[in-house]
Design a protein around this motif. Structure first.
Motif, mmCIF file in Angstrom:
data_model
loop_
_atom_site.group_PDB
_atom_site.id
_atom_site.type_symbol
_atom_site.label_atom_id
_atom_site.label_comp_id
_atom_site.label_asym_id
_atom_site.label_seq_id
_atom_site.Cartn_x
_atom_site.Cartn_y
_atom_site.Cartn_z
ATOM 1 N N ARG A 216 0.808 -1.223 0.000
ATOM 2 C CA ARG A 216 0.000 0.000 0.000
ATOM 3 C C ARG A 216 0.842 1.274 0.000
ATOM 4 N NH1 ARG A 216 -3.072 -3.601 -0.969
ATOM 5 N NH2 ARG A 216 -5.257 -3.789 -0.280
ATOM 6 N N ARG A 217 1.932 1.246 -0.728
ATOM 7 C CA ARG A 217 2.712 2.475 -0.929
ATOM 8 C C ARG A 217 3.490 2.361 -2.232
ATOM 9 N NH1 ARG A 217 8.255 2.239 -0.243
ATOM 10 N NH2 ARG A 217 9.116 0.502 0.983
ATOM 11 N N LEU A 218 3.851 3.509 -2.788
ATOM 12 C CA LEU A 218 4.729 3.525 -3.940
ATOM 13 C C LEU A 218 6.153 3.246 -3.483
ATOM 14 C CD1 LEU A 218 3.412 6.657 -5.880
ATOM 15 C CD2 LEU A 218 2.719 4.268 -6.133
ATOM 16 N N GLY A 219 6.996 2.857 -4.430
ATOM 17 C CA GLY A 219 8.383 2.585 -4.101
ATOM 18 C C GLY A 219 9.231 3.844 -4.105
ATOM 19 N N SER A 220 10.443 3.709 -3.592
ATOM 20 C CA SER A 220 11.422 4.792 -3.620
ATOM 21 C C SER A 220 12.622 4.357 -4.450
ATOM 22 C CB SER A 220 11.886 5.138 -2.199
ATOM 23 O OG SER A 220 12.667 4.076 -1.667
ATOM 24 N N ALA A 221 13.413 5.310 -4.867
ATOM 25 C CA ALA A 221 14.632 4.992 -5.613
ATOM 26 C C ALA A 221 15.559 4.116 -4.777
ATOM 27 C CB ALA A 221 15.339 6.284 -6.025
ATOM 28 N N GLU A 222 15.568 4.342 -3.479
ATOM 29 C CA GLU A 222 16.435 3.560 -2.597
ATOM 30 C C GLU A 222 15.979 2.105 -2.512
ATOM 31 O OE1 GLU A 222 17.171 7.638 -2.225
ATOM 32 O OE2 GLU A 222 15.253 6.617 -1.922
ATOM 33 N N ASP A 223 14.663 1.861 -2.591
ATOM 34 C CA ASP A 223 14.167 0.484 -2.616
ATOM 35 C C ASP A 223 14.768 -0.287 -3.779
ATOM 36 O OD1 ASP A 223 12.419 0.673 -0.389
ATOM 37 O OD2 ASP A 223 10.846 1.557 -1.641
ATOM 38 N N ILE A 224 14.849 0.364 -4.916
ATOM 39 C CA ILE A 224 15.386 -0.282 -6.117
ATOM 40 C C ILE A 224 16.899 -0.442 -6.000
ATOM 41 C CG2 ILE A 224 15.456 -0.212 -8.622
ATOM 42 C CD1 ILE A 224 12.614 -0.306 -7.231
ATOM 43 N N ALA A 225 17.564 0.583 -5.483
ATOM 44 C CA ALA A 225 19.021 0.533 -5.339
ATOM 45 C C ALA A 225 19.453 -0.611 -4.429
ATOM 46 C CB ALA A 225 19.539 1.865 -4.793
ATOM 47 N N ASP A 226 18.705 -0.863 -3.368
ATOM 48 C CA ASP A 226 19.067 -1.943 -2.448
ATOM 49 C C ASP A 226 19.087 -3.292 -3.162
ATOM 50 O OD1 ASP A 226 19.380 -0.226 -0.308
ATOM 51 O OD2 ASP A 226 17.369 -0.576 0.508
ATOM 52 N N ALA A 227 18.103 -3.520 -4.017
ATOM 53 C CA ALA A 227 18.056 -4.784 -4.765
ATOM 54 C C ALA A 227 19.218 -4.884 -5.745
ATOM 55 C CB ALA A 227 16.726 -4.901 -5.505
#
Length: 251
Positions: A216-227
């Motif tokens: 129930r939230r949009l992602g952040s750039a940091e979420d993608i960077a961690d992966a």
């Protein structure tokens, strides 16, 4: 978990903003050296103060220009261990009817999302082969796995093509010790183009999108960077040819 990226050299394309910039910062935090590439020279300026970051501006959509820029990186910084192709996006485009799509719009998105990844992979793979190891991570999209929420035909087609390129390169480069994977973000507000798209949805469509995400939230750039950082690390040495959806859970 230790990622063991100390002093390894990574190239990140599309580094000037959003997901690309977050990946650069994440790599630096893990001790890596980074060549940050983007067509937006001014946008690279905020990265100049980061330790171990070297900025290169140029257009990666043509093979000749991309090869020349990549060669400059190798000559100046040495062997490249990893490549992250974050260049791409919708290039400011929004949805329109099929009959209204013009060829330049179609080509622009393919050049940015597919061609740049191909030419940079072609440039750096030989050095990785010589070293017997390497990492390539492409940034695809949920739109490369299913129809696009944005409704942009070229974007959906280009991201599907990028997923195909990722899997093909994984097959070809695996015997040389090079892993090739993709991270497929869900909807992330990371730059002016995605913010423009989000606004164009309107309140009702925005609510539908958020309710279609388990978290129930949009992602952040940091979420993608961690992966991305994980796939770049030694901890991911036996993961290749995979597409990791980072989308908060998609209903």
């Amino acid at each position: 978990m230790r990622l063991n990226l100390q002093d390894k050299l990574f190239v990140v394309t599309g580094a000037a903003q959003g997901i690309g910039a977050a990946i650069v910062k994440g790599l630096v935090d893990e001790g890596a050296k980074v060549a940050a590439l983007d067509i937006d020279a001014e946008g690279l300026n905020p990265l100049a103060g980061l330790s171990g970051v070297h900025s290169y501006d140029g257009d990666l959509s043509s093979a000749g220009d991309a090869q020349a820029l990549c060669q400059s990186v190798v000559e100046e910084l040495g062997p490249v261990y990893g490549l992250v192709t974050a260049a791409g996006g919708v290039r400011g485009q929004t949805a329109k009817a099929l009959e209204e799509v013009a060829e330049p719009e179609w080509r622009t998105i393919f050049n940015a999302n597919v061609d740049a990844a191909m030419w940079c992979s072609q440039a750096f793979a030989p050095g990785m082969r010589d070293a017997g190891e390497g990492r390539i991570v492409t940034i695809s999209s949920g739109a490369g796995l299913r129809p696009s929420l944005t409704g942009i035909q070229a974007y959906a087609a280009a991201k599907h093509a990028l997923v195909g390129l990722t899997r093909q390169l994984a097959l070809e480069l695996g015997p040389a010790g090079i892993t090739v994977n993709s991270v497929a973000p869900g909807f992330v507000l990371s730059n002016p183009s995605t913010e423009k798209q989000w606004t164009a949805f309107g309140a009702q469509r925005q609510e539908q999108v958020v309710n279609g995400i388990h978290m129930r939230r949009l992602g952040s750039a940091e979420d993608i960077a961690d992966a991305v950082l994980f796939l770049c690390s030694e901890r991911a040495s036996w993961i290749s040819g995979q597409v990791l959806s980072v989308d908060g859970g998609h209903a």
